[in-house]
Every structure is written in structure tokens, then in C-alpha cells.
Motif scaffolding. Structure first.
Motif, PDB file in Angstrom:
ATOM      1  N   GLU A  88       1.113  -0.942  -0.281  1.00  0.00           N
ATOM      2  CA  GLU A  88       0.380  -0.599   0.230  1.00  0.00           C
ATOM      3  C   GLU A  88       1.020   0.927  -0.068  1.00  0.00           C
ATOM      4  O   GLU A  88       0.884   2.003  -0.737  1.00  0.00           O
ATOM      5  N   ASN A  89       1.878   1.227   0.504  1.00  0.00           N
ATOM      6  CA  ASN A  89       2.699   2.136   0.530  1.00  0.00           C
ATOM      7  C   ASN A  89       3.382   2.503  -1.028  1.00  0.00           C
ATOM      8  O   ASN A  89       3.392   3.805  -1.174  1.00  0.00           O
ATOM      9  N   ILE A  90       3.777   1.667  -1.081  1.00  0.00           N
ATOM     10  CA  ILE A  90       4.276   0.948  -2.521  1.00  0.00           C
ATOM     11  C   ILE A  90       3.370   2.195  -3.321  1.00  0.00           C
ATOM     12  O   ILE A  90       3.812   2.622  -4.365  1.00  0.00           O
ATOM     13  N   ALA A  91       2.283   1.788  -3.673  1.00  0.00           N
ATOM     14  CA  ALA A  91       1.251   1.881  -4.586  1.00  0.00           C
ATOM     15  C   ALA A  91      -0.016   3.026  -4.051  1.00  0.00           C
ATOM     16  O   ALA A  91      -0.509   3.898  -4.903  1.00  0.00           O
ATOM     17  N   PHE A  92       0.723   3.992  -3.398  1.00  0.00           N
ATOM     18  CA  PHE A  92       0.139   4.889  -2.556  1.00  0.00           C
ATOM     19  C   PHE A  92      -0.343   6.067  -3.599  1.00  0.00           C
ATOM     20  O   PHE A  92      -1.048   6.571  -3.929  1.00  0.00           O
ATOM     21  N   GLY A  93       1.328   6.459  -4.203  1.00  0.00           N
ATOM     22  CA  GLY A  93       1.380   7.691  -4.987  1.00  0.00           C
ATOM     23  C   GLY A  93       0.417   7.762  -6.353  1.00  0.00           C
ATOM     24  O   GLY A  93       0.127   8.767  -7.250  1.00  0.00           O
ATOM     25  N   LEU A  94       0.383   6.102  -6.588  1.00  0.00           N
ATOM     26  CA  LEU A  94      -0.771   5.710  -7.664  1.00  0.00           C
ATOM     27  C   LEU A  94      -2.291   6.320  -7.615  1.00  0.00           C
ATOM     28  O   LEU A  94      -2.535   6.089  -8.386  1.00  0.00           O
ATOM     29  N   GLU A  95      -2.199   4.831  -6.695  1.00  0.00           N
ATOM     30  CA  GLU A  95      -3.782   6.101  -6.384  1.00  0.00           C
ATOM     31  C   GLU A  95      -4.602   6.808  -5.891  1.00  0.00           C
ATOM     32  O   GLU A  95      -5.654   6.695  -6.434  1.00  0.00           O
ATOM     33  N   VAL A  96      -3.458   7.636  -5.411  1.00  0.00           N
ATOM     34  CA  VAL A  96      -4.388   8.764  -5.054  1.00  0.00           C
ATOM     35  C   VAL A  96      -4.243   9.884  -6.256  1.00  0.00           C
ATOM     36  O   VAL A  96      -4.777  10.840  -6.171  1.00  0.00           O
ATOM     37  N   ARG A  97      -3.762   9.096  -7.486  1.00  0.00           N
ATOM     38  CA  ARG A  97      -4.005   9.584  -8.629  1.00  0.00           C
ATOM     39  C   ARG A  97      -4.907   9.609  -9.847  1.00  0.00           C
ATOM     40  O   ARG A  97      -4.972   9.288 -11.314  1.00  0.00           O
ATOM     41  N   ASP A  98      -5.397   8.450  -9.026  1.00  0.00           N
ATOM     42  CA  ASP A  98      -6.535   7.281  -9.782  1.00  0.00           C
ATOM     43  C   ASP A  98      -6.254   6.355 -10.348  1.00  0.00           C
ATOM     44  O   ASP A  98      -7.155   5.781 -11.670  1.00  0.00           O
ATOM     45  N   THR A  99      -4.921   6.654 -10.284  1.00  0.00           N
ATOM     46  CA  THR A  99      -4.394   4.932 -10.960  1.00  0.00           C
ATOM     47  C   THR A  99      -5.523   3.526 -10.381  1.00  0.00           C
ATOM     48  O   THR A  99      -5.472   3.591  -9.317  1.00  0.00           O
ATOM     49  N   PRO A 100      -5.962   2.680 -11.265  1.00  0.00           N
ATOM     50  CA  PRO A 100      -6.914   1.941 -10.868  1.00  0.00           C
ATOM     51  C   PRO A 100      -6.290   0.476 -10.401  1.00  0.00           C
ATOM     52  O   PRO A 100      -4.717   0.695 -10.089  1.00  0.00           O
ATOM     53  N   ARG A 101      -7.027   0.441  -8.653  1.00  0.00           N
ATOM     54  CA  ARG A 101      -6.446  -0.404  -7.805  1.00  0.00           C
ATOM     55  C   ARG A 101      -4.915  -1.571  -8.285  1.00  0.00           C
ATOM     56  O   ARG A 101      -3.948  -1.470  -7.806  1.00  0.00           O
ATOM     57  N   ALA A 102      -5.654  -2.845  -8.913  1.00  0.00           N
ATOM     58  CA  ALA A 102      -5.093  -3.425  -9.730  1.00  0.00           C
ATOM     59  C   ALA A 102      -3.997  -2.921 -10.430  1.00  0.00           C
ATOM     60  O   ALA A 102      -2.855  -4.001 -10.425  1.00  0.00           O
ATOM     61  N   VAL A 103      -3.633  -1.973 -11.421  1.00  0.00           N
ATOM     62  CA  VAL A 103      -2.729  -1.742 -11.964  1.00  0.00           C
ATOM     63  C   VAL A 103      -1.958  -0.844 -10.913  1.00  0.00           C
ATOM     64  O   VAL A 103      -0.327  -1.389 -11.340  1.00  0.00           O
ATOM     65  N   ALA A 104      -1.915  -0.634  -9.992  1.00  0.00           N
ATOM     66  CA  ALA A 104      -1.254  -0.126  -9.341  1.00  0.00           C
ATOM     67  C   ALA A 104      -0.652  -0.762  -8.202  1.00  0.00           C
ATOM     68  O   ALA A 104       0.495  -0.415  -7.828  1.00  0.00           O
ATOM     69  N   ARG A 105      -1.790  -1.650  -7.611  1.00  0.00           N
ATOM     70  CA  ARG A 105      -0.933  -2.907  -7.073  1.00  0.00           C
ATOM     71  C   ARG A 105       0.288  -3.734  -7.711  1.00  0.00           C
ATOM     72  O   ARG A 105       0.970  -4.382  -7.354  1.00  0.00           O
ATOM     73  N   GLU A 106      -0.006  -3.929  -9.002  1.00  0.00           N
ATOM     74  CA  GLU A 106       0.877  -4.944 -10.193  1.00  0.00           C
ATOM     75  C   GLU A 106       1.907  -3.804 -10.128  1.00  0.00           C
ATOM     76  O   GLU A 106       3.167  -4.432 -10.391  1.00  0.00           O
ATOM     77  N   ARG A 107       1.972  -2.545 -10.730  1.00  0.00           N
ATOM     78  CA  ARG A 107       2.886  -1.445 -10.457  1.00  0.00           C
ATOM     79  C   ARG A 107       4.024  -1.592  -9.554  1.00  0.00           C
ATOM     80  O   ARG A 107       5.106  -2.079  -9.025  1.00  0.00           O
ATOM     81  N   ALA A 108       2.848  -1.675  -8.063  1.00  0.00           N
ATOM     82  CA  ALA A 108       3.969  -1.986  -6.738  1.00  0.00           C
ATOM     83  C   ALA A 108       4.546  -3.522  -7.019  1.00  0.00           C
ATOM     84  O   ALA A 108       5.942  -2.404  -6.358  1.00  0.00           O
ATOM     85  N   ARG A 109       4.247  -4.614  -7.653  1.00  0.00           N
ATOM     86  CA  ARG A 109       4.903  -5.892  -7.166  1.00  0.00           C
ATOM     87  C   ARG A 109       6.228  -5.769  -7.678  1.00  0.00           C
ATOM     88  O   ARG A 109       7.162  -6.424  -7.746  1.00  0.00           O
ATOM     89  N   VAL A 110       6.228  -4.815  -9.551  1.00  0.00           N
ATOM     90  CA  VAL A 110       7.394  -4.977  -9.955  1.00  0.00           C
ATOM     91  C   VAL A 110       8.332  -3.718  -9.642  1.00  0.00           C
ATOM     92  O   VAL A 110       9.710  -4.184  -9.956  1.00  0.00           O
ATOM     93  N   ALA A 111       7.637  -3.032  -9.120  1.00  0.00           N
ATOM     94  CA  ALA A 111       8.918  -1.720  -8.920  1.00  0.00           C
ATOM     95  C   ALA A 111       9.195  -2.507  -7.524  1.00  0.00           C
ATOM     96  O   ALA A 111      10.724  -2.391  -7.239  1.00  0.00           O
ATOM     97  N   ALA A 112       9.173  -3.034  -5.790  1.00  0.00           N
ATOM     98  CA  ALA A 112       9.259  -3.858  -5.469  1.00  0.00           C
ATOM     99  C   ALA A 112      10.395  -5.141  -6.132  1.00  0.00           C
ATOM    100  O   ALA A 112      11.438  -5.511  -4.723  1.00  0.00           O
TER     101      ALA A 112
END
Length: 351
Positions: free
Chosen positions: A96-120
Motif C-alpha cells: 500500500e505504501n508503494i502504490a499510494f502515489g498511484l492510487e491518489v492519482r486515480d490509477t486503478p487499484r489492480a494496476v497500481a498494485r501490479e506496478r507496486a509488485r514490479v517496483a518491489a
């Protein structure tokens, strides 16, 4: 030729009535890791804050990836900043920390979590995604902060002394990982530190900052081998470079630089690093000195000497052949290892 990643064109900044940055000109190439190096109070963090839009400029322009962002608010600049304090949300998981910046910019949650996983995965913290920051070590928190910056795919990464809270062994490890991360993603990064070793190891180029002004910009090799001023010469290197008047007691062996008026009083200073000093016994040739103390660091020893006129000199010698405290020695230095500076301005001598 592609646009630079970041350009500061005559940028000035003030805090209350004090000017912190003085018409700074700095170009960061696209895909470059540039380290801003300097002592506390030099204005290093202010450079990052004006680029991020967290502090206003009082003069000059800032361009990011070819866009003039001088008047843009932070959210429109497309930069990511990693702070010394990590600034993770304690009530959110790593994912949630990694994806936070994407989600507050209205990135779909599934997309944000997948990008967070790749970044991690890219920074080696994919196994931590379900944990909270309070369950992480300092190095793990730093990886999460880097992943959070990376996930946004910014034009510029701004790193504000991100390794300074780590112990020495972990700093060395994270230094290597940060360099490897940059090489993998090819991002434009500006990394601020007061640690000269960190700068020399990490940087493609180093910008040395002093009192809000750029002293020198160059590769680590250029900064080390051809310092532009006595400030750079003594700030980069531990122990610091020795600095003595050219008409002083040390007479380097060999031929001086062409045209250098090295015998004229007050004109020039000579700089030489501790490893350039050769020590001999009291009967050897060279300048006489007395050993005041010796610090042993593994295979090396640093002999702190005092010349007859009171001038201090530091020599690096093999620990197995170190002199005794109080010993009378003689030192020699070759002109080939000497740097020449103008005594008044401190700038490097150029014939």
C-alpha cells in the motif's frame, strides 16, 4: 541530441532574508546519476527542494525533460523524492505504501498494485509486501522508499541523503544496490550527500557545492585528480589533502609545472595527498619533521607530522613500516604528485 534530464539555469533561492543558492547553473544529463556533494549548510537539500517545487526560487529557471517547470506546483513536475527519514505510512502495508502515489492519482487499484509488485521486485523487497513499516529493518525501509519513488516512473529521481540513517555495513551494501538500480532502469537521478566516499562510488558526475555556489562539476576521477580549488581538494579525501605555501619548507622533487612562480612569496599554495608523501629516517634526504601521532587503519597507517616551522603534514604509510611517535623523520614529495593553487582565490593554478 536529446534534452537534458534536468537544467538549473541561474537558480537562486532564499530563506527569510538569507540567500541559500546563488545563481546555480547545473545540467544533469538524461539517464545520469549526479551526486551533489558538500558540507552541512552548503544548500544541497535546497537544490532538491526547488527542483521538486517544495521551495520557491527567487531567480532563474528550472527545466525538467525540456519543460520549464519553474512556476509549476509539485504535483505537475513529475519528480519522485526519497527522503532521509523514509516517510512511510506506518498504518499501511508495504504494498500500500508503494502504490499510494498511484492510487491518489486515480490509477486503478489492480494496476497500481501490479506496478507496486514490479517496483518491489526491482529493489529486492517483493517478499515484504504484506508487512508494515514497523516490522522492517532500516535497509528494508529504504528499499520500500526507493520502490515507492520508482513506481511513479518520474522524469527525475531526487534522493536526499537516503543512506545516512543506515549503519556502515548496510550503507556499503545499499550503495552498491542503488548504483545497480540506476544502471538497470537508466533513470535521471540527483543524489545529495555529505559523504565523499558515497559520492565517489555512486556518481557518474559530482557537483561540489559550497555556500550555495557550485565549486566544481566533474567525474569522480576529475574531482579527485584535478580539484578546481583548495576547498574541493581538502573536502574530498580523508585525511584531507596537505596544503602548504609554495615558498615554504617542502621542496618537491622533479620539475615544477611550466611557468609556475613557485618561489614567489604568497603567490601559490602546494597541495599533496597523504599517499604522495614518502618518509625516511632522520639521516635521509628531504624535509625534517617530527611524528606527533600515528593512526593505524588495517594495512595502512597515517602519520601526523609537524615540520620545523610548525606546519602540519599527514603521510600514509604501510602499517608494518610506520614510524614511532616522537620520531625524527624526513619527508619527500614529487612534483608529479603536487597540485598548485593560487593562494588568494584558492583556485587551481593554470599557466
Amino acid at each position: 541530441m536529446s534534452e537534458p534530464g534536468l537544467v538549473l539555469d541561474g537558480v537562486s533561492a532564499a530563506y527569510r532574508s538569507a540567500t541559500v543558492l546563488h545563481e546555480v547553473d547545473l545540467t544533469v544529463r538524461r539517464g545520469e546519476l549526479l551526486v551533489v556533494l558538500g558540507p552541512s549548510g552548503a544548500g544541497k537539500s535546497t537544490v532538491l527542494r526547488v527542483v521538486a517545487g517544495l521551495e520557491p526560487v527567487t531567480g532563474g529557471r528550472i527545466r525538467i525533460a525540456g519543460r520549464d517547470v519553474t512556476g509549476d506546483r509539485p504535483g505537475r513536475r513529475n519528480v519522485s523524492m526519497v527522503f532521509q527519514s523514509y516517510a512511510l505510512f506506518p498504518h499501511l502495508s508495504v504494498a500500500e505504501n508503494i502504490a499510494f502515489g498511484l492510487e491518489v492519482r486515480d490509477t486503478p487499484r489492480a494496476v497500481a498494485r501490479e506496478r507496486a509488485r514490479v517496483a518491489a521486485e526491482s529493489v529486492g523487497c517483493a517478499a515484504l509486501l504484506d508487512r508494515r513499516p514497523g516490522q522492517l529493518s532500516g535497509g528494508e525501509r529504504q528499499r520500500v522508499a526507493l520502490a515507492r519513488a520508482l513506481v511513479r516512473e518520474p522524469d527525475v529521481f531526487l534522493l536526499d541523503e537516503p543512506l545516512s540513517n543506515l549503519d556502515l555495513a548496510l550503507r556499503v551494501e545499499m550503495r552498491a544496490e542503488l548504483r545497480a538500480l540506476h544502471d538497470r532502469v537508466g533513470a535521471t537521478m540527483v543524489h545529495v550527500t555529505h559523504d565523499q566516499t558515497e559520492a565517489l562510488v555512486l556518481a557518474d558526475r559530482i557537483a561540489v557545492l559550497r555556500d550555495g555556489r557550485i565549486e566544481q562539476v566533474g567525474t569522480p576521477d576529475e574531482i579527485w585528480r584535478t580539484p578546481a580549488s583548495t576547498f574541493v581538494a581538502r573536502f574530498v579525501g580523508s585525511p584531507a589533502m596537505n596544503l602548504l605555501p609554495a615558498d615554504g619548507p617542502v621542496r618537491p622533487a622533479g620539475s615544477p609545472p611550466p611557468g609556475a612562480p613557485v618561489t614567489e612569496s604568497g603567490r601559490l599554495d602546494l597541495g599533496f595527498r597523504p599517499e604522495a608523501v614518502t618518509l625516511g629516517g632522520a639521516d635521509a634526504a628531504g624535509t625534517p619533521a617530527t611524528v606527533e601521532r600515528v593512526d593505524v587503519v588495517g594495512e595502512d597507517a597515517y602519520a601526523y607530522l609537524r615540520l620545523a616551522g610548525g606546519e602540519p603534514v599527514v603521510a600514509r604509510v604501510p602499517a608494518a613500516r610506520r614510524p614511532d611517535r616522537g620520531a625524527a623523520v624526513r619527508l619527500t614529495v614529487r612534483w608529479a604528485d603536487v597540485h598548485v593553487f593560487h593562494a588568494g582565490s584558492g583556485r587551481r593554478y593554470a599557466p
